[in-house]
Design an enzyme around this catalytic site. Sequence first.
Site, short mmCIF file in Angstrom:
data_model
loop_
_atom_site.label_atom_id
_atom_site.label_comp_id
_atom_site.label_asym_id
_atom_site.label_seq_id
_atom_site.Cartn_x
_atom_site.Cartn_y
_atom_site.Cartn_z
CG HIS A 75 -37.34 -31.99 -2.29
ND1 HIS A 75 -36.58 -32.56 -1.40
CD2 HIS A 75 -38.49 -32.53 -2.25
CE1 HIS A 75 -37.10 -33.19 -0.79
NE2 HIS A 75 -38.51 -33.10 -1.29
CG ASP A 76 -39.22 -30.49 0.74
OD1 ASP A 76 -39.99 -30.56 -0.11
OD2 ASP A 76 -39.32 -31.36 1.43
CG ASP A 121 -37.05 -39.62 -1.14
OD1 ASP A 121 -37.70 -39.89 0.18
OD2 ASP A 121 -36.83 -38.47 -1.51
O1 TEU Z 1 -41.47 -33.20 3.50
C1 TEU Z 1 -41.70 -32.84 4.78
C2 TEU Z 1 -41.96 -31.65 5.42
O2 TEU Z 1 -42.23 -31.84 6.51
C3 TEU Z 1 -41.71 -30.41 4.96
O3 TEU Z 1 -40.34 -30.34 4.87
C4 TEU Z 1 -42.55 -30.28 3.62
O4 TEU Z 1 -41.75 -29.61 2.77
C5 TEU Z 1 -43.72 -29.31 4.07
O5 TEU Z 1 -43.64 -28.38 3.29
C6 TEU Z 1 -43.96 -28.93 5.43
O6 TEU Z 1 -44.80 -27.81 5.55
C7 TEU Z 1 -41.38 -34.36 3.00
C8 TEU Z 1 -40.75 -34.06 1.27
O7 TEU Z 1 -39.50 -33.77 1.56
C9 TEU Z 1 -41.82 -33.42 0.54
O8 TEU Z 1 -41.18 -32.87 -0.66
C10 TEU Z 1 -43.16 -33.72 0.89
O9 TEU Z 1 -43.87 -33.09 0.08
C11 TEU Z 1 -43.65 -34.36 1.96
O10 TEU Z 1 -42.60 -34.93 2.61
C12 TEU Z 1 -44.68 -35.44 1.80
O11 TEU Z 1 -44.14 -36.50 1.62
#
Ligand code: TEU
Length: 633
Positions: free
Chosen positions: A408-409, A179
């Site tokens: 993971h989001d 990543d």
């Molecule tokens: O996520 C970026 C992003 O914009 C979203 O999907 C995020 O989950 C956020 O909740 C928006 O509300 C990436 C990564 O995948 C995430 O895990 C990180 O927290 C984020 O960037 C910051 O690096």
Amino acid sequence: MINDKSRVKDVYATPIGRDVIDKILLQLDRSNRMITNPLVSNLRISTVKKLTRDHLDDAFWESFYWLLNLEKDRPSEGNPNPSWPWWKEAVFYQIYPRSFADSNGDGIGDINGIRSRLDYLQSLGVDALWLSPIYDSPNDDNGYDIRDYKAIMDEMGTMEDFDLLLEEVHDRGMRLIMDLVVNHTSDEHAWFQAALADPESPYRSYYFFRPGADGLPNNWVSFFSGPAWRYYPDQDVYTLHLFSEKQPDLNWDHEPVRQDIAEMVRWWLDKGVDGFRLDVINYISKREGLPDGDDTIRDLITYGGIENYYYGPNLNKYLRDLRREAFDLYDAFSVGETPGIGLEMGRLLSGEDRKELDLVFNFDQLEPPGKWRYDDYLYDLNYLKKYYIKYHTRLSDNDWMSVFWENHDNPRMISKINPDPRHRRRLAKMMMAWLLTMKGTPFVYQGQELGEVNQKFSSIDDVRDVEAINYFAELSVELGEASAWATILAGSRDHVRVPMNWDETSGNGFSTVEAWLPRPEQDQGWSVAAQEEDSNSVLADFRRLMALRKQYTALRRGSISFVKEKSHNYFAYFRQWQDEKILVEFNLSDLSHLRSQASPGDKLLYTDMKLAEKEGAGRRRLLPYEAAIYLCE
Ligand code: TEU
Ligand code: CA
């Protein structure tokens, strides 16, 4: 140039105009005939301005024109000779290292934990692993806040462990991507520390420092609640952070930043890493002067300011430079995480002729019109079907797309579609069949191969995610704690961040001690161990489907054509490569559905095994959430 004299059709003919209008139409649940009919398409923008005066002010139009006129290029409508790099035919598996396997009994997953599970990963048949960040980090956002790009986080192990992991992954014929989080660093990164310590430091220009005198430098908001600016009272300065206040944004317009990043990427590629997933990479180029975000846009999509950086002025150039100066030297793979961009922007970022990214993650499929991640609602699969039909109708041979709906989001897809446990197994299998037979490169998130569902968290004390914790605090003030919690429970990223369910012991085979984020409940019968014993499990079918994908070129390279597009709750398509033709059909509902496409001579390659036994061949109806795959005669 688009201006007041332009017509609606001129705007719709630009890639950004098309994406923005399509997004609005999607929210209104309208087809694009609303725009393409001659009456509307010939309207001048000056007329539209008058008609929408009550909703859209001059500032809106100024931002919109700026955005539209930024992009002079058009996606290429074809490629007579598309290449077949490994990643177009691969299946990726995303590991969230903190939650995969704990080797040393501290409750936190680590590199040696991953190493101990490589046989399992290999047995899945996946071609490449993507690791969420394992770099040195204070873990404000679970490693997405990097303190040192060239060091491994203590909790994850050592660089020696990593080198061994890489070697062992390669020995097994798999690939490994990392990543790359370079929109921001941790505030504890040496660059930021130097910048903060001394206003004269050359590192000051690595970030966005602004004088405090006149209050907030602009009205942009953070994705993790509150303004996007952190105030340092000692120095009376603000720094920009689109994410948590411990994640200051890097200033990519400053050339040394770009050089340092390219050098760091080469350093990892030199180790033999096969590529990167680039975190929020479409946010790296900000509009000059960091102007205020438009109020109308903020009201529409909550993230005030986003139009100034989600497809910024130098994005394409920075990506090309990075590719030329790092990725291409090693023939490395890149997939950009690009929240908010639309189809045409995605084509411009990942078209084969563009030499920017290989793939992008677009997120339009994750929520239907009017919804966002924290809404509690049932996801209608007819929307996912429409999304893929739209994409594949529009993409050319110059494009290739990623296929995914978990990471993971985001909460687990099965829980969003139908949380009724009676449907869990078959729904999970159907979604797997979809993921692995759709045209494009599939990305599986850990646990998806088990049919994982959301967790039964009971209060805010059960979650760890900075986003959820901040959002809960904000919502509690507005709505009270009970309803704030209901929202967090619907959308929390922690649903998918709990430890991997390896077996039925108390630590789930993940750890011998309590995990950093405990699973609130055992999920009996759904662990890896339990599913290995069951030839009708989701895991067993995952392997079957992977084997079919390996066996039939049509499933990897084949063209896609959709059948009975209008048939509600039914989704079917042909994949074809030379003489090999495969039919895939799904029942998208929990009621039986007429099976309509297969001809009598077609050979059934896959369906839920129990169904096939019970019902035999020649059934006239698809059972709830059934998937069937046939080799056509
Ligand atoms: O996520 C970026 C992003 O914009 C979203 O999907 C995020 O989950 C956020 O909740 C928006 O509300 C990436 C990564 O995948 C995430 O895990 C990180 O927290 C984020 O960037 C910051 O690096
Ligand atoms: Ca550990």
